[in-house]
Design a protein around this motif. Sequence first.
Motif, mmCIF file in Angstrom:
data_model
loop_
_atom_site.group_PDB
_atom_site.id
_atom_site.type_symbol
_atom_site.label_atom_id
_atom_site.label_comp_id
_atom_site.label_asym_id
_atom_site.label_seq_id
_atom_site.Cartn_x
_atom_site.Cartn_y
_atom_site.Cartn_z
ATOM 1 N N SER A 17 -1.786 -8.620 -1.019
ATOM 2 C CA SER A 17 -2.042 -7.102 -0.712
ATOM 3 C C SER A 17 -0.867 -6.450 -0.379
ATOM 4 C CB SER A 17 -3.402 -6.916 0.225
ATOM 5 O OG SER A 17 -2.846 -7.234 1.600
ATOM 6 N N GLY A 58 -0.896 -4.410 2.238
ATOM 7 C CA GLY A 58 -0.911 -4.813 3.735
ATOM 8 C C GLY A 58 -0.199 -5.762 4.068
ATOM 9 N N THR A 74 -0.528 8.457 7.110
ATOM 10 C CA THR A 74 -0.401 7.642 6.203
ATOM 11 C C THR A 74 -1.946 6.709 6.367
ATOM 12 O OG1 THR A 74 0.739 5.246 5.555
ATOM 13 C CG2 THR A 74 0.272 5.698 7.921
ATOM 14 N N PRO A 78 -4.102 0.894 6.657
ATOM 15 C CA PRO A 78 -3.586 -0.500 6.395
ATOM 16 C C PRO A 78 -2.054 -0.597 7.068
ATOM 17 C CG PRO A 78 -4.044 0.097 4.172
ATOM 18 C CD PRO A 78 -4.325 1.127 5.361
ATOM 19 N N VAL A 79 -1.365 0.652 7.302
ATOM 20 C CA VAL A 79 -0.022 0.689 7.724
ATOM 21 C C VAL A 79 -0.032 0.380 9.246
ATOM 22 C CG1 VAL A 79 1.977 1.891 7.823
ATOM 23 C CG2 VAL A 79 0.645 2.191 5.909
ATOM 24 N N SER A 109 6.407 5.054 5.426
ATOM 25 C CA SER A 109 5.290 5.151 4.478
ATOM 26 C C SER A 109 5.373 6.439 3.662
ATOM 27 C CB SER A 109 4.062 5.162 5.151
ATOM 28 O OG SER A 109 2.959 5.159 4.232
ATOM 29 N N MET A 125 3.910 8.212 1.871
ATOM 30 C CA MET A 125 2.485 8.454 1.678
ATOM 31 C C MET A 125 2.142 9.599 0.604
ATOM 32 S SD MET A 125 -0.567 8.085 2.785
ATOM 33 C CE MET A 125 -2.345 8.772 3.117
ATOM 34 N N ASP A 161 7.132 1.483 2.854
ATOM 35 C CA ASP A 161 5.682 1.491 2.344
ATOM 36 C C ASP A 161 5.804 2.202 0.933
ATOM 37 O OD1 ASP A 161 3.201 1.357 1.627
ATOM 38 O OD2 ASP A 161 2.464 2.561 3.340
ATOM 39 N N ALA A 168 3.395 1.964 -1.463
ATOM 40 C CA ALA A 168 2.094 2.047 -2.300
ATOM 41 C C ALA A 168 2.132 3.101 -3.014
ATOM 42 C CB ALA A 168 1.006 2.139 -1.025
ATOM 43 N N HIS A 169 2.740 4.348 -2.783
ATOM 44 C CA HIS A 169 2.396 5.525 -3.930
ATOM 45 C C HIS A 169 3.727 5.885 -4.482
ATOM 46 C CE1 HIS A 169 -1.091 6.703 -0.856
ATOM 47 N NE2 HIS A 169 -1.345 5.645 -1.764
ATOM 48 N N SER A 189 1.833 -2.131 -3.242
ATOM 49 C CA SER A 189 0.419 -2.376 -3.423
ATOM 50 C C SER A 189 0.103 -2.564 -5.056
ATOM 51 C CB SER A 189 -0.275 -1.701 -2.555
ATOM 52 O OG SER A 189 -1.733 -1.837 -2.984
ATOM 53 N N GLN A 209 -3.213 -2.891 -5.672
ATOM 54 C CA GLN A 209 -4.696 -2.735 -5.439
ATOM 55 C C GLN A 209 -5.094 -1.554 -6.703
ATOM 56 O OE1 GLN A 209 -6.726 0.419 -4.161
ATOM 57 N NE2 GLN A 209 -6.317 -0.105 -1.861
ATOM 58 N N GLU A 223 -6.595 -6.473 -6.072
ATOM 59 C CA GLU A 223 -5.833 -6.715 -4.883
ATOM 60 C C GLU A 223 -4.435 -7.017 -5.330
ATOM 61 O OE1 GLU A 223 -7.099 -5.115 -2.044
ATOM 62 O OE2 GLU A 223 -9.363 -5.308 -2.162
ATOM 63 N N GLY A 224 -3.707 -6.926 -4.404
ATOM 64 C CA GLY A 224 -2.272 -7.381 -4.631
ATOM 65 C C GLY A 224 -1.063 -6.835 -3.835
HETATM 66 C C1 LIG Z 1 -3.029 1.309 -0.367
HETATM 67 C C2 LIG Z 1 -1.994 1.615 0.632
HETATM 68 C C3 LIG Z 1 -1.415 0.406 1.331
HETATM 69 C C4 LIG Z 1 -1.986 -0.918 1.391
HETATM 70 O O1 LIG Z 1 -2.280 -1.576 0.285
HETATM 71 P P1 LIG Z 1 -3.363 -2.684 0.130
HETATM 72 O O2 LIG Z 1 -3.057 -3.417 -1.052
HETATM 73 O O3 LIG Z 1 -4.600 -2.010 -0.128
HETATM 74 O O4 LIG Z 1 -3.251 -3.560 1.400
HETATM 75 C C5 LIG Z 1 -0.440 0.632 2.115
HETATM 76 N N1 LIG Z 1 0.070 2.154 2.459
HETATM 77 C C6 LIG Z 1 -0.547 3.131 1.806
HETATM 78 C C7 LIG Z 1 0.015 4.353 2.002
HETATM 79 C C8 LIG Z 1 -1.507 2.718 0.913
HETATM 80 O O5 LIG Z 1 -2.238 3.740 0.209
#
Ligand SMILES: *Cc1c(COP(=O)(O)O)cnc(C)c1O
Length: 399
Positions: A67, A69, A93, A96-97, A139, A141, A165, A167-168, A189, A191, A200-201
């Motif tokens: 994941s 996270g 954020t 999970p951060v 992050s 975010m 981070d 993720a986005h 991520s 996910q 997930e991933g």
């Molecule tokens: C989704 C997300 C994560 C973590 O991702 P997971 O794969 O769900 O653990 C981390 N930071 C942000 C900003 C996210 O939106």
Amino acid sequence: MSKTRFTKPFTQQESIPQTGIDAAVKLMQTGRLHRYNSIADETAAAAQLEREYAAYMGQRYCLACTSGGYAMHVALKAAGLRAGEVVLTNAFTLAPVPGAIDNAGGKPLLVEIDDNYCVDLTHLQTCMRHSKARFLMLSHMRGHIADMDAVVELCERYQVILIEDCAHTMGATWNGKRSGSFGQVACFSTQTYKHMNSGEGGLLTTDDGDIMARAILYSGSYMLYERHGTLPDLERFADIRLDTPNYSGRMDNLRAAILLAQMPELEGNCSRWNDRYQALQSRLAQCAQLQLPERPESEYFVGSSLQFRVKDLDKDQAAEFIAGCAARGVELKWFGGAEPQGFTSRYDSWRYIEGQQHLPYTLAILANTFDLRIPLTFSIEDMDIIGGIIIDEATAIIA
Ligand SMILES: *Cc1c(COP(=O)(O)O)cnc(C)c1O
């Protein structure tokens, strides 16, 4: 006259590409789902994904794991976080951060955000100077990228290790350079609600061979680390392989196969997100009551979500506005509510963080920030309907 309603779900993603479904079925027929369960001359899908994602990022190494996270947790450990150390992170954020920081034994120290949802550089500098933190978990975010030249400059000046981070921001760039290639490590991520979908991933990328060797071992490689897709020199493992705990969090071949099939579509999908974002943002910009974040020239973002504020709205009106939009099928998220809801929580609900901080600027911004997802299952025309409903409901309340 009845009011327009929007009827598509905000949580519906596109299907997995047929090539991914075919690859997954083929893999299931072999039964070799575990990443180290490959036969002679076969490259496991997890290793192949690491190669392709590292190449996409222009980074030497990639680790596929369970994941986003988890990737952040391992990134902090692999970068040398010691128990009890402070880790700076922006206050806006997702849960999970700070969770990953805590899981790695660190103590989150939250930094204010600015009007455009990026880390506040002045407060960041103050925090760096006073805390002497060695780590910043930045992050990006909701895809908002801070001035990365300034962030990197501050990190160098205060000798802070930068972990991103992303993720986005998978697919995003700052001044033409990929988000995730500014720090020592980056975490992604996969996910379902992010830019590639394996349920997930997580993916971790870095150019640093020592960090990668540790990350591979932490991820649970046993003594099979040589099978990784992007492998640092083996000498880097020699000294640490018996000293590094196995935090079992490998990605399996099934998810990797699904992701490999999505890689060729990533860039195209990013521009499809942006077409939708632009359509919605220009519709919302027609209403003077709505305030949209400024997005600098240097930022190539991925518009998979949009944030805006409604001027002069108090708390009760905010709740009314959300309910009004919801009644017409437009699902808004709000980071201003006292109670965490769904995926949304505000920093002050992470009560396990020692020494609760008060961040007035972040609170003021979030009190009036609304957030919506833009799934690719929405059309450009849908943006007009959604924008119209938001404007209607906002003006009805303010009037
Ligand atoms: C989704 C997300 C994560 C973590 O991702 P997971 O794969 O769900 O653990 C981390 N930071 C942000 C900003 C996210 O939106």
